[in-house]
Design a protein around this motif. Structure first.
Motif, PDB file in Angstrom:
ATOM      1  N   VAL A   5      10.998  -0.591   4.427  1.00 17.58           N
ATOM      2  CA  VAL A   5      11.919   0.416   3.581  1.00 17.58           C
ATOM      3  C   VAL A   5      11.410   0.411   2.263  1.00 17.58           C
ATOM      4  O   VAL A   5      11.358  -0.913   1.654  1.00 17.58           O
ATOM      5  CB  VAL A   5      13.271   0.264   3.848  1.00 17.58           C
ATOM      6  CG1 VAL A   5      13.961   1.192   2.865  1.00 17.58           C
ATOM      7  CG2 VAL A   5      13.822   0.451   5.167  1.00 17.58           C
ATOM      8  N   GLY A   6      10.787   1.363   1.783  1.00 21.54           N
ATOM      9  CA  GLY A   6      10.567   1.754   0.414  1.00 21.54           C
ATOM     10  C   GLY A   6      11.744   1.954  -0.626  1.00 21.54           C
ATOM     11  O   GLY A   6      12.788   2.439  -0.103  1.00 21.54           O
ATOM     12  N   VAL A   7      11.809   1.541  -1.883  1.00 22.72           N
ATOM     13  CA  VAL A   7      12.680   1.960  -2.973  1.00 22.72           C
ATOM     14  C   VAL A   7      12.141   2.735  -4.095  1.00 22.72           C
ATOM     15  O   VAL A   7      10.947   2.247  -4.432  1.00 22.72           O
ATOM     16  CB  VAL A   7      13.451   0.466  -3.435  1.00 22.72           C
ATOM     17  CG1 VAL A   7      14.294   0.944  -4.610  1.00 22.72           C
ATOM     18  CG2 VAL A   7      13.933  -0.096  -2.357  1.00 22.72           C
ATOM     19  N   VAL A   8      12.598   3.745  -4.463  1.00 20.34           N
ATOM     20  CA  VAL A   8      11.940   4.564  -5.571  1.00 20.34           C
ATOM     21  C   VAL A   8      13.211   4.529  -6.585  1.00 20.34           C
ATOM     22  O   VAL A   8      14.150   4.635  -6.609  1.00 20.34           O
ATOM     23  CB  VAL A   8      11.550   5.842  -5.122  1.00 20.34           C
ATOM     24  CG1 VAL A   8      10.314   5.684  -4.379  1.00 20.34           C
ATOM     25  CG2 VAL A   8      12.620   6.908  -4.649  1.00 20.34           C
ATOM     26  N   VAL A   9      12.477   4.627  -7.845  1.00 19.91           N
ATOM     27  CA  VAL A   9      13.099   4.788  -9.254  1.00 19.91           C
ATOM     28  C   VAL A   9      13.054   6.244  -9.833  1.00 19.91           C
ATOM     29  O   VAL A   9      12.054   6.588  -9.775  1.00 19.91           O
ATOM     30  CB  VAL A   9      12.816   3.645 -10.168  1.00 19.91           C
ATOM     31  CG1 VAL A   9      13.692   4.110 -11.586  1.00 19.91           C
ATOM     32  CG2 VAL A   9      13.046   2.282  -9.742  1.00 19.91           C
ATOM     33  N   ASP A  33       6.581   0.515 -16.611  1.00 22.39           N
ATOM     34  CA  ASP A  33       6.835  -0.928 -16.711  1.00 22.39           C
ATOM     35  C   ASP A  33       7.697  -1.612 -15.788  1.00 22.39           C
ATOM     36  O   ASP A  33       7.474  -2.697 -15.112  1.00 22.39           O
ATOM     37  CB  ASP A  33       7.806  -1.123 -18.069  1.00 22.39           C
ATOM     38  CG  ASP A  33       6.825  -1.135 -19.217  1.00 22.39           C
ATOM     39  OD1 ASP A  33       5.513  -1.163 -18.968  1.00 22.39           O
ATOM     40  OD2 ASP A  33       7.488  -0.977 -20.415  1.00 22.39           O
ATOM     41  N   LEU A  34       8.951  -0.972 -15.148  1.00 22.84           N
ATOM     42  CA  LEU A  34       9.644  -1.219 -14.066  1.00 22.84           C
ATOM     43  C   LEU A  34       9.004  -1.487 -12.780  1.00 22.84           C
ATOM     44  O   LEU A  34       9.103  -2.530 -12.079  1.00 22.84           O
ATOM     45  CB  LEU A  34      10.947  -0.373 -13.939  1.00 22.84           C
ATOM     46  CG  LEU A  34      11.864  -0.506 -12.816  1.00 22.84           C
ATOM     47  CD1 LEU A  34      12.432  -2.036 -12.997  1.00 22.84           C
ATOM     48  CD2 LEU A  34      13.072   0.214 -12.774  1.00 22.84           C
ATOM     49  N   VAL A  35       8.033  -0.249 -12.423  1.00 19.49           N
ATOM     50  CA  VAL A  35       7.539  -0.536 -11.045  1.00 19.49           C
ATOM     51  C   VAL A  35       6.410  -1.464 -11.102  1.00 19.49           C
ATOM     52  O   VAL A  35       6.302  -2.364 -10.116  1.00 19.49           O
ATOM     53  CB  VAL A  35       6.924   1.026 -10.653  1.00 19.49           C
ATOM     54  CG1 VAL A  35       5.825   0.902  -9.591  1.00 19.49           C
ATOM     55  CG2 VAL A  35       7.992   1.982 -10.537  1.00 19.49           C
ATOM     56  N   ASP A  36       5.678  -1.710 -12.203  1.00 16.78           N
ATOM     57  CA  ASP A  36       4.616  -2.689 -12.340  1.00 16.78           C
ATOM     58  C   ASP A  36       5.331  -4.140 -12.465  1.00 16.78           C
ATOM     59  O   ASP A  36       4.700  -4.981 -11.991  1.00 16.78           O
ATOM     60  CB  ASP A  36       3.860  -2.544 -13.477  1.00 16.78           C
ATOM     61  CG  ASP A  36       2.915  -1.325 -13.234  1.00 16.78           C
ATOM     62  OD1 ASP A  36       2.816  -0.560 -12.417  1.00 16.78           O
ATOM     63  OD2 ASP A  36       2.278  -0.931 -14.157  1.00 16.78           O
ATOM     64  N   ASP A  39       6.081  -4.976  -9.070  1.00 18.88           N
ATOM     65  CA  ASP A  39       4.804  -5.470  -8.208  1.00 18.88           C
ATOM     66  C   ASP A  39       4.780  -5.562  -6.660  1.00 18.88           C
ATOM     67  O   ASP A  39       4.606  -6.625  -6.154  1.00 18.88           O
ATOM     68  CB  ASP A  39       4.267  -6.615  -8.920  1.00 18.88           C
ATOM     69  CG  ASP A  39       2.650  -6.789  -8.410  1.00 18.88           C
ATOM     70  OD1 ASP A  39       2.279  -5.647  -8.167  1.00 18.88           O
ATOM     71  OD2 ASP A  39       2.301  -8.008  -8.311  1.00 18.88           O
ATOM     72  N   SER A  40       5.484  -4.332  -6.195  1.00 20.01           N
ATOM     73  CA  SER A  40       5.598  -4.608  -4.632  1.00 20.01           C
ATOM     74  C   SER A  40       5.260  -3.155  -3.999  1.00 20.01           C
ATOM     75  O   SER A  40       5.490  -2.122  -4.710  1.00 20.01           O
ATOM     76  CB  SER A  40       7.242  -4.634  -4.403  1.00 20.01           C
ATOM     77  OG  SER A  40       7.264  -4.435  -2.968  1.00 20.01           O
ATOM     78  N   GLY A  68      -1.380   8.114  -8.883  1.00 25.13           N
ATOM     79  CA  GLY A  68      -1.105   8.119  -7.446  1.00 25.13           C
ATOM     80  C   GLY A  68      -0.621   6.989  -6.946  1.00 25.13           C
ATOM     81  O   GLY A  68      -0.216   7.109  -5.759  1.00 25.13           O
ATOM     82  N   LYS A  69      -0.568   5.919  -7.501  1.00 23.86           N
ATOM     83  CA  LYS A  69      -0.270   4.574  -6.958  1.00 23.86           C
ATOM     84  C   LYS A  69       1.313   4.399  -7.123  1.00 23.86           C
ATOM     85  O   LYS A  69       1.815   4.065  -6.279  1.00 23.86           O
ATOM     86  CB  LYS A  69      -0.878   3.479  -7.457  1.00 23.86           C
ATOM     87  CG  LYS A  69      -0.540   1.968  -7.358  1.00 23.86           C
ATOM     88  CD  LYS A  69      -1.318   0.984  -7.974  1.00 23.86           C
ATOM     89  CE  LYS A  69      -0.233   0.236  -8.804  1.00 23.86           C
ATOM     90  NZ  LYS A  69      -0.496  -0.855  -9.444  1.00 23.86           N
TER      91      LYS A  69
END
Length: 153
Positions: A5-9, A33-36, A39-40, A68-69
């Motif tokens: 399961v993925g989580v998005v902000v 900054d949060l996504v990096d 790092d998942s 795109g990442k």
């Protein structure tokens, strides 16, 4: 991870009596900054194009920064830059042609989710089939714009 399961902000903003104010994750730097930092491969960003307009953020620059990442999904809605009224794309201030071009440039692979209940709520129940059909036609048009920009037209 165990359940795949993925989580998005989602980008946001604060609406106050004095208007719209910036908040954490209302800009590209905070989201990146949060996504990096997390790092998942299960973590990403959901970009609400209407929220960007309210937070006075440049759509093309934010889309490019998320790339795109990081960018996993979109909330596609519009507003007049004052309230989060969830209009059908094209009825407010968001430049959707530029957004589709920017998404094509980062080779966006996610979905476009219409978040346009503000457009629907003014119609009587009897009109909903026609309204929903029109919304689907508008969404297909945006998808065609995206594909056109991907082909470099």
């Amino acid at each position: 991870k165990d359940y795949n399961v993925g989580v998005v902000v989602e980008n946001t903003y604060w609406g106050t009596d004095n208007g719209i104010e910036q908040s954490y994750c209302s800009n590209a730097k905070d989201i990146v900054d949060l996504v990096d930092t997390l790092d998942s491969p299960y973590m990403g960003a959901c970009l609400d194009l209407g929220h960007l307009a309210l937070a006075k953020q440049p759509h093309d620059a934010v889309i490019a920064a998320l790339d795109g990442k990081r960018l996993k999904c979109l909330h596609v809605q519009d507003n007049e830059g004052v309230k989060d009224i969830h209009l059908l794309p094209g009825l407010g201030t968001v430049d959707y042609d530029m957004c589709m071009r920017s998404l094509a440039q980062i080779d966006y692979q996610g979905v476009l989710t219409l978040e346009s209940y503000g457009f629907i709520k003014g119609f009587e129940k009897a009109f909903l089939p026609q309204v929903l059909k029109f919304m689907a036609t508008r969404a297909r048009f945006l998808a065609e714009q995206f594909e056109m920009h991907k082909k470099g037209m």
